[in-house]
Design an enzyme around this catalytic site. Structure first.
Site, PDB file in Angstrom:
ATOM      1  N   MET A  30       0.841  -1.201   0.000  1.00 21.05           N
ATOM      2  CA  MET A  30       0.000   0.000   0.000  1.00 21.05           C
ATOM      3  C   MET A  30       0.874   1.249   0.000  1.00 21.05           C
ATOM      4  O   MET A  30       0.434   2.340   0.386  1.00 21.05           O
ATOM      5  CB  MET A  30      -0.940  -0.001   1.205  1.00 21.05           C
ATOM      6  CG  MET A  30      -1.967  -1.106   1.146  1.00 21.05           C
ATOM      7  SD  MET A  30      -3.473  -0.781   2.095  1.00 21.05           S
ATOM      8  CE  MET A  30      -2.813  -0.579   3.740  1.00 21.05           C
ATOM      9  N   GLY A  31       2.123   1.090  -0.438  1.00 23.17           N
ATOM     10  CA  GLY A  31       3.010   2.237  -0.514  1.00 23.17           C
ATOM     11  C   GLY A  31       3.637   2.577   0.825  1.00 23.17           C
ATOM     12  O   GLY A  31       3.708   1.745   1.725  1.00 23.17           O
ATOM     13  N   HIS A  37       9.418  -3.510   3.358  1.00 26.84           N
ATOM     14  CA  HIS A  37       9.062  -3.745   1.955  1.00 26.84           C
ATOM     15  C   HIS A  37      10.300  -4.087   1.125  1.00 26.84           C
ATOM     16  O   HIS A  37      10.252  -4.962   0.252  1.00 26.84           O
ATOM     17  CB  HIS A  37       8.391  -2.507   1.360  1.00 26.84           C
ATOM     18  CG  HIS A  37       7.104  -2.135   2.010  1.00 26.84           C
ATOM     19  ND1 HIS A  37       6.958  -0.979   2.748  1.00 26.84           N
ATOM     20  CD2 HIS A  37       5.896  -2.746   2.041  1.00 26.84           C
ATOM     21  CE1 HIS A  37       5.709  -0.897   3.192  1.00 26.84           C
ATOM     22  NE2 HIS A  37       5.051  -1.956   2.781  1.00 26.84           N
TER      23      HIS A  37
END
Length: 269
Positions: A30-31, A37
């Protein structure tokens, strides 16, 4: 790195043309990309010829009173971060692309999505399961990489891939933590310095629970005692569950920020 913003552009970018199609690794995000990440992207880079990252703040997994509107967003930074990490293709659709007018088909994740996060956030895992299924069908990855910090999410996605016979291997990667022990999360940016200090009770509590489990005593009680002793922190839940392995999981609220974390009881140091 290519950036696709529509499903048509994504499909065109993934079309291998004549010859053998490359193996694809997918990292769904989701950024607000952080080192957690990046660890998933690195794992995908090691295990795949083509790395695809999705960047989509999925409204379907947020409840009515949750933090959809204030969820951190910095697309320009995320694009630069993904490119520097060696991502081949970034898929950054808007909500209309993923949920066009008239959309009304959802994936029910079943029992595994009804307790812990599923109980605290009704409908959350329906949104997770639906968007992941759509991404799997669009990208057609051989492997998809998810962080173990969201252990129940991993369990939900593994079950949907198994139950729906989706040809994708779900790879669970270890939780990445800051040096102080706090699990990396996009929501950590909301914590003031004082709130962050309070939030450190969460990893401490889980380690206390893990130590209790290894000594043959009650892991949940040991973790709960640490959390209850921390002023400024509200406990949502502390529980043991089988989440891709026996897991001690907890959710707490510090200020206006809700944090989750977990430890595997049979493996994690």
């Amino acid at each position: 790195m290519k950036v696709a913003r529509t499903i048509a552009d994504l499909r065109a970018a993934l079309d291998p043309g004549p010859g053998r199609a490359p193996s694809i690794g997918l990292v769904a995000t989701m950024g607000a990309l952080h080192e957690g990440h990046l660890s998933l992207i690195a794992a995908a880079r090691d295990g795949s010829e083509l790395v695809v990252v999705s960047l989509f703040v999925n409204p379907a997994q947020f409840g009515r009173d949750e933090d959809l509107e204030r969820y951190p967003r910095d697309e320009a930074r995320d694009i630069a971060t993904a490119e520097a990490a060696g991502v081949d293709l970034l898929f950054a659709p808007d909500a209309q692309q993923m949920y066009p007018d008239g959309f009304d088909t959802w994936i029910d994740p079943g029992k595994v999505g009804t307790y812990l996060e599923g109980s605290s956030r009704p409908g959350h895992f329906r949104g997770v399961a639906t968007i992941c299924t759509k991404l799997f069908l669009l990208v057609k990855p051989q492997r998809a990489y998810f962080g173990r910090k969201d252990a129940q999410q991993v369990a939900v996605i593994k079950q949907l891939a198994r139950d729906l016979d989706l040809p994708v291997e779900i790879v669970a990667c270890p939780t990445v933590r800051d040096p102080d022990g706090l699990a990396l999360s996009s929501r950590n940016v909301f914590l003031s310095p004082e709130e962050r200090n309070t939030a450190l009770a969460l990893p401490r509590a889980l380690q206390a629970g893990l130590a209790a489990h290894r000594s043959g005593t009650d892991a949940v009680q040991a973790a709960r005692e640490v959390l209850d002793a921390e002023p400024g922190l509200r406990v949502d839940y502390v529980a043991e569950a089988d989440l891709d392995g026996p897991t001690l999981a907890a959710a707490v609220v510090v200020g206006s920020t809700r944090l989750i974390d977990n430890v595997l009881l049979d493996a994690e140091a």
